[in-house]
Design an enzyme around this catalytic site. Sequence first.
Site, PDB file in Angstrom:
ATOM      1  N   GLU A 144       9.344   3.190   8.099  1.00 40.50           N
ATOM      2  CA  GLU A 144       9.058   4.782   7.631  1.00 40.50           C
ATOM      3  C   GLU A 144      10.480   5.574   7.598  1.00 40.50           C
ATOM      4  OE1 GLU A 144       4.396   6.312   7.072  1.00 40.50           O
ATOM      5  OE2 GLU A 144       6.265   7.154   7.777  1.00 40.50           O
TER       6      GLU A 144
ATOM      7  N   LYS B 103      14.120  -9.981  12.401  1.00 40.07           N
ATOM      8  CA  LYS B 103      13.118 -10.800  10.904  1.00 40.07           C
ATOM      9  C   LYS B 103      11.825  -9.968  10.478  1.00 40.07           C
ATOM     10  CE  LYS B 103      12.972 -15.251   8.886  1.00 40.07           C
ATOM     11  NZ  LYS B 103      12.601 -16.804   9.063  1.00 40.07           N
TER      12      LYS B 103
ATOM     13  N   ILE C  29      13.383  -4.092  19.527  1.00 41.10           N
ATOM     14  CA  ILE C  29      12.938  -4.193  17.880  1.00 41.10           C
ATOM     15  C   ILE C  29      11.594  -5.754  18.074  1.00 41.10           C
ATOM     16  CG2 ILE C  29      13.324  -5.814  15.970  1.00 41.10           C
ATOM     17  CD1 ILE C  29      14.356  -2.529  16.035  1.00 41.10           C
ATOM     18  N   LEU C  30      10.290  -5.502  17.760  1.00 39.49           N
ATOM     19  CA  LEU C  30       9.379  -6.908  18.263  1.00 39.49           C
ATOM     20  C   LEU C  30       9.923  -8.745  17.489  1.00 39.49           C
ATOM     21  CD1 LEU C  30       6.385  -4.851  18.571  1.00 39.49           C
ATOM     22  CD2 LEU C  30       7.831  -5.482  20.181  1.00 39.49           C
TER      23      LEU C  30
ATOM     24  N   GLY D  13       1.118  -1.166   0.268  1.00 39.54           N
ATOM     25  CA  GLY D  13       0.057   0.337  -0.490  1.00 39.54           C
ATOM     26  C   GLY D  13       1.028   1.329  -0.399  1.00 39.54           C
TER      27      GLY D  13
ATOM     28  N   GLY E 115       8.104   3.134  16.146  1.00 43.78           N
ATOM     29  CA  GLY E 115       7.666   2.674  14.098  1.00 43.78           C
ATOM     30  C   GLY E 115       8.763   2.880  13.744  1.00 43.78           C
TER      31      GLY E 115
END
Lengths: 754, 316
Positions: free
Chosen positions: A714, A642, A638-639, A243, A711
């Site tokens: 981006e 990968k 960082i969840l 998207g 985030g």
Amino acid sequence: MRFDEPAETNPIDQLKVIGQPLSRIDGPLKTTGRAPYAYERHDVAPNAAYGYVVGSAIAKGRIRSLNVEEVQKASGVLTVVTAENAGALGQGNFNFAKLLCGPEIQHYHQALAVVVAETFEQARSAASLLRIDYGPERGSYDLEEVKDTGRPAQITSGPGDSSVGDFAGAFAAAAMKFDETYRTPDEAHAMMEPHATTAAWDGDRLTVWTSNQMVDWGRSELARTLGMPKENVRLVSPFIGGGFGAKLFLRSDALLAALGARAVQRPVKVALQRALVINNTVHRPATIQRIRIGTTASGEITAIAHESWSGNLPGGKPEAAVQQTRYLYAGEHRLTATRLALLDLPEGNAMRAPGEAPGMMALEVAIDEMAEKLKLDPIEFRLKNDTHYVPDNPVRPVSPDPQSIADREKPEPNKRPFSQRRLAECFRVGAEQFDWQKRSATPRQVREGRWFIGIGTAAAFRNNQLTKSAARVRLDGQGVITVETDMTDIGTGSYTIIAQTAAEMMGVPVEKVVVRLGDSMFPVSAGSGGQWGGNCSTAGVYAACVKLRELLAQKFGANSADVQFTDGLVKAGNRSASLAQLAGDAGVVAEDAIEFANLRDSYQQSTFGAHFVEVGVDVATGETRIRRMLAVCASGRILNPKTARSQVIGAMTMGAGAALMEDLVVDKRFGFFVNHDLASYEVPVHADIPHQDVVFLDETDPVSSPMKAKGLAELGICGVGAAVANAIYNATGVRIRDYPITLDKLLENLPELS
Amino acid sequence: MKPFSYERAETVEQAAASAERNPNARFVAGGTNLLDLMKLQIETPSHLIDVNKLALYKIEPTPDGALRIGALVRNTDLAANERIRRDYAVLSRALLAGANGQLRNQATTAGNLLQRTRCPYFYDTNMPCNKRKPGGGCSAIGGFTRHHAIIGASDACIATHPSDMAVALRLLDATVETVRGDGTKRTIPVADFHRLPGDTPHIETVLEKGELITAVVLPRPLGGVHVYRKVRDRASFAFALISVAVVVQRDGAGRIALGGVAHKPWRVEAAEAELPRGVKSVMEPLLAGARTTQDNAFKRPLVQRTLASVLAEAKG
Ligand SMILES: Cc1cc2nc3c(=O)[nH]c(=O)nc-3n(C[C@H](O)[C@H](O)[C@H](O)COP(=O)(O)OP(=O)(O)OC[C@H]3O[C@@H](n4cnc5c(N)ncnc54)[C@H](O)[C@@H]3O)c2cc1C
Ligand code: SF4
């Protein structure tokens, strides 16, 4: 759950499941073709008819007459919907060009009809029989030409202009001055899956299976446009083939499928043909950006100004290219300005990191240029002007400090600190790993065979945005936990990190978690946009899980603070019970939302990084080929390394495209994007991206959310283009300030060949 | 796409005869170009003659030392053929510089020669285009012309021929073998095969209606060093901004053909005679009479620089 205090230690910190590099749980569905995309919903909407959208052949003017007779006679045709027979249509809040136009035409390929037929081929063939008499009008299509008519305009985050101190005076007085103008072109999202929708009515209730990043926005907008209660619209978007912002809002595919289905009283599906994806929907608007920097002789910034011009249709917004300049570097006297001119091109709107992506392409080249002027290493120049307070606050910035402000006891009064800001560390780690010290400060010094070699760097910056996000979790008698939220997975890995969150919270393996996304029947989530989706949606799941843990603790007869959830068991002291037992046949359900409160006022939350790029430039042809890329990111926890890495390398690739090839070319006579297919709008292919590395600094940000994540997706694109441009300069000594940096722009400045 | 009828031809004669009978028929081989154009209604045949069953798949030497390539040999197979790689390396390299693996698996020798221009205005049926609709005007002229021709163009059309393979065939002086609807055969030198646009840009080759290509013949190997350099914005899967094909002999003599500059592969034998005097001398006759636009003016220096680089590479 209100989030108004920094997060303390919580179950997520166990990092048994969170933080693990799990492969996507939806991967097998996709690789075996069983993930149902919007245009393939035969399972739920059988016997669908096909709609084919007809776009306007002119950019501005009126439809004088529109004759559908021949179309209606063509074989297989069921109906033709136009503005004349569509009934009254409302206007959404998020789009400003009409999704079905007539008689007024606002832009090229604006939808003026949908032909509905038994088969796709019949609809397409019949569409060519539509007879349209146009009354064209003169439009305005050239940003360069209308630039000076631009007016001040708001950007999404607030005022388009800002001013601190006395920029003009400080710039005039500065020991070293820099003043250059940069240009970025219109760009296309160019996602793989076009906008597509299958729509079906049941009485006055409408269901759309569509490809949309923001389920609740899409649902509300569709209801608004059709003038019907929101409750009567269901929007389903479980899988999305990319998207990048193009699917944030309602587009013509969904509206026209709904209108077509209403007219023929059966399901209708519509996919926009590629040319319409480009000229019918949205794009990233072109910008012209002027940057001025004044420094002391030793390189402290004393004055910095960033002005940006862009164009859009009436009602549209400007590209917020100046945004990052309010945050990134210190400097007492500051100015940003945003000007918006009217253009009759298709609607400009958000594309991955709107604002920062093009803004950083200018700012971070300017910084490189200024560093050279000052004879400073570009990294050193950046670190000299690092700041731990938002510099646009009217207080002198403090000198750089490698320690994060969040680790300190109390922030200084009147200054707004960043919750975390490890820009300097990103550069240090990156410089080390990339062998930055081997870079020649003088350009055009390194040659390997046919190639000039150069390396460049740039900062990455993007704000962390927080939005309310809700979820529902259900534990059943088998010990299976089902998470439901209208969050979307646009290829990002939402399914997986949400499963990891629930598994961590409830003490079960991910195999025991079922994740159901993208349905307006589920609680409203943050959705996927503005790089807020990962952090906010998992925080919403966290909130629901906290509630579920409380309910289960109650059932267990213990205080929730004393209860452990581990290995599928609930434990307190020496007692334990399995989750399955506790749930019983009836199961237990909990629903909650995370709501972000005043913390964001006390702290500026941003994400940081450093990009490094090595390029080769063909001495003869001027072709630039990237040789290696590195991104170092500091963006909270960082969840899943990968899926996070995939996001960043994808973003780096997109940034490379913006630097080197992506360019929606405007035909300034006819007012449209000429290269409206994927053969002529080039995006990078594998051969363009030989080697990428990503490093995540070990960071948690307790101010951001209980997940302590931020985030990321981006951040990865912000600054890449500038790093490429700086590398090209280092390779060739040629500075191009007009993106994309194609060979024709370099050629005349390359050395003569013998 | 317009409705059309479809037939699968079993023999060359049958295919040619059927084309003769159906004035609005097209042959379809790999379909990688024709089908796209039909979907966009740029081509609107009422009948398709599928030629994939014809026995035109061989690459075989002829008694006089030439090499005959069947019209249906796929680009992938042609590029990988041992003789081609050994004796006509420039052809193999040109093929591999084109499209991508999937397309080359499907694309045929004849289809590649006959692929149509990538002019973006040709592809947008809302825009006037003399090639699509003769007499309608050319919307590229005055528009976005970065990819357009700098030589041999006309006031009616400035499109380029996009094939890489054809550039190598022109360099090698290949010939095209055909069968006409009445069964007669002929041989056409590649040099004469594609036409310049003139006033009739919609007529792109000298083929007659219904004429079927059966083979392409490469004359005896030339020896020498073969180079094909394709210049483009991205590293792969992009049409050439320009391309340069050369065969250079040990004594410095050689041949040059260009892609991306004209309505056909561009070769000027008189320019090749200048090779011993260096690139600048070659450029004069090679691009004599070139007319550029603001968008594509870079192509002239680009040809010169690329040619210099390619010749340096050939010399080793
Ligand atoms: C995305 C994309 C990228 C591409 N990139 C490149 C590139 O970089 N370089 C390049 O050179 N090419 C490129 N191509 C073009 C590709 O090489 C051609 O599409 C292909 O070679 C056409 O061969 P085909 O067999 O599929 O032809 P078809 O599509 O079947 O036919 C093409 C034309 O040839 C006619 N025809 C076919 N066979 C015969 C015959 N035996 N006798 C008479 N007429 C015949 C057909 O009637 C039709 O008019 C690209 C194509 C695509 C889609
Ligand atoms: S250049 Fe040729 S193909 Fe392109 S629009 Fe003009 S006439 Fe058509």
